[in-house]
Design a protein around this motif. Structure first.
Motif, mmCIF file in Angstrom:
data_model
loop_
_atom_site.group_PDB
_atom_site.id
_atom_site.type_symbol
_atom_site.label_atom_id
_atom_site.label_comp_id
_atom_site.label_asym_id
_atom_site.label_seq_id
_atom_site.Cartn_x
_atom_site.Cartn_y
_atom_site.Cartn_z
ATOM 1 N N VAL A 474 47.812 9.921 8.518
ATOM 2 C CA VAL A 474 46.612 9.589 9.284
ATOM 3 C C VAL A 474 46.818 8.159 9.761
ATOM 4 O O VAL A 474 46.804 7.222 8.958
ATOM 5 C CB VAL A 474 45.354 9.693 8.406
ATOM 6 N N ALA A 475 47.078 8.015 11.044
ATOM 7 C CA ALA A 475 47.431 6.692 11.580
ATOM 8 C C ALA A 475 46.181 5.984 12.090
ATOM 9 O O ALA A 475 45.366 6.569 12.785
ATOM 10 C CB ALA A 475 48.447 6.849 12.705
ATOM 11 N N VAL A 476 46.049 4.724 11.677
ATOM 12 C CA VAL A 476 44.931 3.902 12.140
ATOM 13 C C VAL A 476 45.487 2.592 12.678
ATOM 14 O O VAL A 476 46.303 1.942 12.012
ATOM 15 C CB VAL A 476 43.941 3.585 11.002
ATOM 16 N N MET A 477 45.080 2.201 13.874
ATOM 17 C CA MET A 477 45.588 0.970 14.439
ATOM 18 C C MET A 477 44.829 -0.245 13.904
ATOM 19 O O MET A 477 43.606 -0.191 13.764
ATOM 20 C CB MET A 477 45.458 0.983 15.966
ATOM 21 N N SER A 478 45.615 -1.289 13.592
ATOM 22 C CA SER A 478 45.014 -2.538 13.137
ATOM 23 C C SER A 478 45.558 -3.681 13.977
ATOM 24 O O SER A 478 46.698 -3.641 14.438
ATOM 25 C CB SER A 478 45.366 -2.790 11.668
ATOM 26 N N GLY A 479 44.749 -4.727 14.126
ATOM 27 C CA GLY A 479 45.255 -5.960 14.719
ATOM 28 C C GLY A 479 45.940 -6.776 13.639
ATOM 29 O O GLY A 479 46.047 -6.339 12.486
ATOM 30 N N VAL A 480 46.409 -7.966 14.001
ATOM 31 C CA VAL A 480 47.146 -8.803 13.043
ATOM 32 C C VAL A 480 46.187 -9.760 12.343
ATOM 33 O O VAL A 480 45.484 -10.528 12.989
ATOM 34 C CB VAL A 480 48.240 -9.615 13.762
ATOM 35 N N CYS A 481 46.146 -9.646 11.047
ATOM 36 C CA CYS A 481 45.418 -10.632 10.215
ATOM 37 C C CYS A 481 45.948 -10.422 8.799
ATOM 38 O O CYS A 481 46.524 -9.365 8.503
ATOM 39 C CB CYS A 481 43.909 -10.384 10.257
ATOM 40 N N PRO A 482 45.757 -11.387 7.896
ATOM 41 C CA PRO A 482 46.278 -11.211 6.538
ATOM 42 C C PRO A 482 45.656 -9.974 5.863
ATOM 43 O O PRO A 482 44.449 -9.897 5.695
ATOM 44 C CB PRO A 482 45.845 -12.505 5.848
ATOM 45 N N GLY A 483 46.518 -9.026 5.536
ATOM 46 C CA GLY A 483 46.028 -7.828 4.861
ATOM 47 C C GLY A 483 45.570 -6.728 5.792
ATOM 48 O O GLY A 483 45.186 -5.651 5.319
ATOM 49 N N PHE A 484 45.617 -7.000 7.109
ATOM 50 C CA PHE A 484 45.218 -5.990 8.103
ATOM 51 C C PHE A 484 43.824 -5.473 7.755
ATOM 52 O O PHE A 484 42.919 -6.286 7.470
ATOM 53 C CB PHE A 484 46.280 -4.889 8.198
ATOM 54 N N ILE A 485 43.615 -4.139 7.719
ATOM 55 C CA ILE A 485 42.256 -3.650 7.456
ATOM 56 C C ILE A 485 42.059 -3.379 5.965
ATOM 57 O O ILE A 485 41.205 -3.973 5.306
ATOM 58 C CB ILE A 485 41.986 -2.351 8.250
ATOM 59 N N GLY A 486 42.916 -2.515 5.402
ATOM 60 C CA GLY A 486 42.687 -2.053 4.034
ATOM 61 C C GLY A 486 42.816 -3.139 2.999
ATOM 62 O O GLY A 486 41.888 -3.388 2.217
ATOM 63 N N ASN A 487 43.922 -3.852 2.967
ATOM 64 C CA ASN A 487 44.159 -4.853 1.919
ATOM 65 C C ASN A 487 43.264 -6.072 2.069
ATOM 66 O O ASN A 487 42.940 -6.744 1.089
ATOM 67 C CB ASN A 487 45.631 -5.267 1.910
ATOM 68 N N ARG A 488 42.840 -6.337 3.316
ATOM 69 C CA ARG A 488 41.911 -7.473 3.489
ATOM 70 C C ARG A 488 40.571 -7.163 2.809
ATOM 71 O O ARG A 488 39.971 -8.005 2.156
ATOM 72 C CB ARG A 488 41.729 -7.747 4.976
ATOM 73 N N ILE A 489 40.155 -5.901 2.936
ATOM 74 C CA ILE A 489 38.888 -5.493 2.287
ATOM 75 C C ILE A 489 39.089 -5.397 0.780
ATOM 76 O O ILE A 489 38.222 -5.781 -0.012
ATOM 77 C CB ILE A 489 38.414 -4.162 2.886
ATOM 78 N N LEU A 490 40.278 -4.937 0.374
ATOM 79 C CA LEU A 490 40.588 -4.855 -1.065
ATOM 80 C C LEU A 490 40.500 -6.236 -1.699
ATOM 81 O O LEU A 490 39.971 -6.407 -2.791
ATOM 82 C CB LEU A 490 42.004 -4.291 -1.249
ATOM 83 N N ARG A 491 41.003 -7.230 -0.975
ATOM 84 C CA ARG A 491 40.975 -8.614 -1.503
ATOM 85 C C ARG A 491 39.525 -9.096 -1.664
ATOM 86 O O ARG A 491 39.184 -9.719 -2.661
ATOM 87 C CB ARG A 491 41.742 -9.546 -0.551
ATOM 88 N N ALA A 492 38.683 -8.746 -0.720
ATOM 89 C CA ALA A 492 37.271 -9.177 -0.808
ATOM 90 C C ALA A 492 36.621 -8.597 -2.054
ATOM 91 O O ALA A 492 35.876 -9.273 -2.769
ATOM 92 C CB ALA A 492 36.526 -8.742 0.439
ATOM 93 N N ARG A 493 36.960 -7.346 -2.346
ATOM 94 C CA ARG A 493 36.411 -6.731 -3.568
ATOM 95 C C ARG A 493 37.007 -7.397 -4.810
ATOM 96 O O ARG A 493 36.296 -7.691 -5.777
ATOM 97 C CB ARG A 493 36.743 -5.236 -3.580
ATOM 98 N N GLY A 494 38.292 -7.670 -4.739
ATOM 99 C CA GLY A 494 38.968 -8.275 -5.889
ATOM 100 C C GLY A 494 38.402 -9.638 -6.248
ATOM 101 O O GLY A 494 38.271 -9.987 -7.426
ATOM 102 N N LEU A 495 38.021 -10.409 -5.239
ATOM 103 C CA LEU A 495 37.456 -11.734 -5.512
ATOM 104 C C LEU A 495 36.167 -11.614 -6.324
ATOM 105 O O LEU A 495 35.934 -12.365 -7.269
ATOM 106 C CB LEU A 495 37.185 -12.485 -4.201
ATOM 107 N N GLN A 496 35.347 -10.634 -5.986
ATOM 108 C CA GLN A 496 34.101 -10.441 -6.748
ATOM 109 C C GLN A 496 34.407 -9.961 -8.155
ATOM 110 O O GLN A 496 33.828 -10.418 -9.124
ATOM 111 C CB GLN A 496 33.193 -9.438 -6.025
ATOM 112 N N ALA A 497 35.349 -9.040 -8.264
ATOM 113 C CA ALA A 497 35.693 -8.504 -9.588
ATOM 114 C C ALA A 497 36.229 -9.613 -10.490
ATOM 115 O O ALA A 497 35.813 -9.757 -11.639
ATOM 116 C CB ALA A 497 36.722 -7.386 -9.430
ATOM 117 N N GLN A 498 37.136 -10.438 -9.963
ATOM 118 C CA GLN A 498 37.697 -11.542 -10.748
ATOM 119 C C GLN A 498 36.589 -12.539 -11.123
ATOM 120 O O GLN A 498 36.525 -13.019 -12.251
ATOM 121 C CB GLN A 498 38.793 -12.262 -9.950
#
Ligand code: T1G
Length: 682
Positions: A474-498
């Motif tokens: 399932v291909a999803v297009m992303s622009g360029v940013c740290p972590g693209f779409i999925g990992n950038r959102i994962l990091r936001a969750r991780g900051l709260q968890a930590q």
């Protein structure tokens, strides 16, 4: 003599009528198709010259199901039941001629025909469970009457598309006709039905298989137990099981009433609404507004992969699985041998599970070759770099690749977060560079983030999207940013968890809340699985974080038997006193005072932080649409599809409510936290 109907042509050849449905793209059972079925069948049955009727479809497939876009709208007559009755209760034998994928309501119509033939490439199935539904046009009552309760349970709760040969073996089809000769084959079969005076065989009247199942009610208990983990949180599988139980224990008409009642409950419920949303969201993701649909695409006849590690090997398998040869590049023979050995072991495991033949495995392995020389990439149409996540290393490799790859080749990087534009700066053809971010295990996870660089050409982008679909991603297009779409959102969750670890939570508190929400596992269990030492170095570690201290103590995750959790021999996770001690000490050192944190706060801070980051991703144009973000998290991180994805979930709560809650949490969200402009305005 032909009769034109709203979505069909009725023609007569001798004493056989042919009703040919034509309703692109997939002959879904929209109102015009249902009307054509009723009118066509009525006319053919009223014609004294007609002694049998063939139901066939034009285009790529036989009827592929009810028209999902009609759900939630006022019903339009005739109903699907009327169309089915016009077939099953008519006075002449109807033969379904199947090609493509006869699915859902489409196959339920076929089951109302008196006979069914298909070409070998056809597949049949009742996959409504994937839409949070159940076969609501008699499929749960007719299928078990042919294949038995056990096979019906597997087929329906698994939403399986079953190959024609297997359908024939199970009695779902009466004959396979030569590929490409469906019409002729179906007419020949109809001729036999007439000449042999075969009866008007109705599936609803078959009861032999039900008698057998009635004597074994334990079948359903065992099935529920065996699938409890897989069905966790979902409503539809359980409802499908109840319908099949009704088929076994009740007369047909009463079983149909049970099916109808449970279908109506599901179709109006939030889970099916979310799963139908996800179905269309996945298809929307393939559409890039400023990418012309006729953009030339590179034909990928050979793939090169640089790096035969876990990712490289997994990526290679995707292409071998669809018959595309791959050359894997490594820098040392032992690494190359190890990588190819892992691939072979992966296939052997699939063969052991009975999901791949030994021959098929050997054929796929034969497509994979290894090389220590990058010159072997010179005839590849697509090269994917899958080496260590280090920008300098990647740029060096791309510079070398630039001098080797043939003109027109697409040069992709599997980086999970690094700047694709900077990687592209290392080559003289930046237009050929695109990100193709696979998710581990790359041969299993369906998500592919296709990262469009500032200079990525339309052809490189279109090729990456196209080959992604061809290898089943399932291909999803992303622009360029740290972590693209999925990992950038994962990091936001991780900051709260930590952060919550330093406020009074333990890892297992947070993981439990997210697991109960429907995630396959929480952030700490995920970290233990991936390995806490990803990117960690003993040389530079300074006990500055809980993770560093864990790694320094050798607690690097599941692979070391301990990380945030302690693991037993079966790798079951257990809360750890060691971890608890480390966290407590950290809190004391930083003067933090422990407080009770509710499950609600844990869930809201994790999920609302994700939604906020997703809104920023939309504000910045990194993702095209909100539903693309949902497709990423469902297919890349296991977000429960019955909740539709982070943005669908946000809309079910209300973005204003989320913005207000985030404001209420205030500084708890972190000094660097700020609310996205679009969320602020909602
Ligand atoms: N209804 C409406 N549109 C549909 C559709 C459907 N059932 N199936 C596909 N489309 C659209 C899709 O959105 C896309 O549109 C185009 O067709 C091509 O689809 C009463 C309740 C058939 C295997 O679950 O699995 O029957 O983006 O890109 O890859 O018991 O489509 O081009 O505008 O997926 O070749 C049960 C769902 C319904 C089958 C073809 N049926 N469809 O795959 O093409 S519920 C299903 C599929 C039901 C009854 C119950 C696949 C496919 P656009 P595509 P594909």
């Amino acid at each position: 003599m032909n009769t034109t109907l709203p979505a069909a042509i009725l023609s007569i050849e001798g004493d056989i009528a042919i009703l040919a449905i034509n309703h692109p793209p997939v002959n879904a059972l929209s109102q015009v198709v249902r009307e054509s079925l009723v009118k066509g069948m009525t006319q053919a049955q009223a014609n004294p010259a007609v002694r049998a009727i063939v139901l066939i479809c034009e285009g790529r497939t036989f009827l592929a199901g009810a028209d999902i876009t009609e759900f939630g709208k006022p019903p339009q007559s005739p109903s699907l039941f009327e169309a089915q009755d016009a077939i099953e209760l008519g006075n002449k034998p109807v033969i379904a001629a199947i090609h493509g994928t006869s699915l859902g309501g489409g196959f339920e119509v076929a089951l109302c025909c008196h006979y069914r033939v298909a070409v070998p490439s056809a597949k049949c199935g009742l996959p409504e469970v994937h839409l949070g539904l159940l076969p609501g046009a008699g499929g749960t009552q007719r299928l078990p009457r042919i294949v038995g309760a056990a096979k019906a349970l597997d087929m329906i709760t698994g939403g399986l598309h079953v190959k024609a040969a297997e359908c024939l073996a199970m009695g779902l089809l009466d004959e396979l006709v030569p590929e490409g000769q469906l019409r002729e084959g179906a007419l020949a079969f109809a001729r036999k039905v007439i000449d042999e005076k075969r009866p008007l065989r109705k599936v609803r009247d078959l009861d032999g298989k039900m008698l057998g199942a009635r004597a074994h009610p334990e079948l359903f208990v065992e099935f529920r137990k065996a699938n409890a983990r897989k069905f966790r949180g979902f409503l539809a599988p359980e409802y499908n099981i109840r319908c099949i139980e009704a088929a076994v224990n009740l007369p047909f008409t009463e079983g149909m009433q049970t099916e109808r009642k449970l279908f109506l409950e599901l179709v109006s419920g939030p889970q099916s609404i979310a799963q139908r949303y996800a179905f269309f969201a996945e298809r929307q993701a393939a559409k890039i507004p400023d990418l012309p649909t006729d953009t030339p695409v590179v034909k990928v006849a050979k793939v090169g992969i640089i790096g035969a590690g876990t990712m490289g090997g997994g990526i290679a398998m995707n292409f071998a699985n669809v018959g595309i040869p791959v050359v894997l590049i490594e820098t040392a023979q032992d690494a190359l041998d190890r990588g190819l050995a892992v691939v072979r072991r992966n296939y052997e495991n699939t063969v052991k599970r009975g999901r791949l033949s030994k021959d098929a495995m050997e054929n796929r392995l034969a497509l994979l070759t290894g090389s220590l020389n990058m010159q072997s990439l010179s005839d590849c149409d697509l090269v994917i770099e899958a080496v260590f996540e280090d920008m300098a290393v990647k740029k060096t490799i791309f510079a070398q690749l630039d001098a080797i790859a043939k003109p027109g080749a697409v040069l992709a990087t599997n980086t999970s977060a690094l700047d694709v534009n900077e990687i592209a700066s290392a080559v003289k053809r930046p237009e050929a560079v695109v990100g193709m971010h696979f998710f581990s295990p790359a041969n299993v996870m369906k998500l592919l983030e296709v990262v469009r660089g500032a200079k990525t050409s339309n052809t490189a982008l279109a090729t990456a999207m196209d080959i992604g679909k061809k290898i089943g991603k399932v291909a999803v297009m992303s622009g360029v940013c740290p972590g693209f779409i999925g990992n950038r959102i994962l990091r936001a969750r991780g900051l709260q968890a930590q952060a919550m670890l330093m406020e009074g939570c333990m890892p297992w508190d947070i993981d439990r809340v997210l697991y109960e929400f429907g995630m396959p596992m929480g952030p700490f269990a995920m970290s233990d699985l991936a390995g806490l030492d990803l990117g960690w170095s003993a040389a530079t570690s300074q006990s500055s974080t809980i993770r560093e201290v864990l790694c320094e103590k050798g607690r690097r995750g599941q692979k070391t038997g301990a990380g945030y959790y302690d693991y037993d021999e079966a790798r079951n996770a257990h809360p750890s006193e060691v971890t608890q001690g480390i966290i407590t000490e950290f809190m004391q050192r930083s003067g933090q005072v422990r407080r009770d944190i509710s499950d609600t706060e844990i869930l809201e801070r994790c999920l609302f932080a994700m939604v906020n980051e997703a809104c920023k991703i939309l504000d910045e144009g990194i993702a095209i649409r909100a539903s693309d973000i949902d497709v990423v998290w469902i297919n890349g991180y296991g977000w429960p599809v019955y909740r539709g994805g982070p943005m669908h979930y946000a809309d079910s709560i209300g973005r204003r409510v989320i913005a207000d809650k985030l404001k209420a949490y205030g500084t708890l969200m972190g000094a660097d936290f700020h609310i996205s402009p679009s969320l602020e305005k909602s």
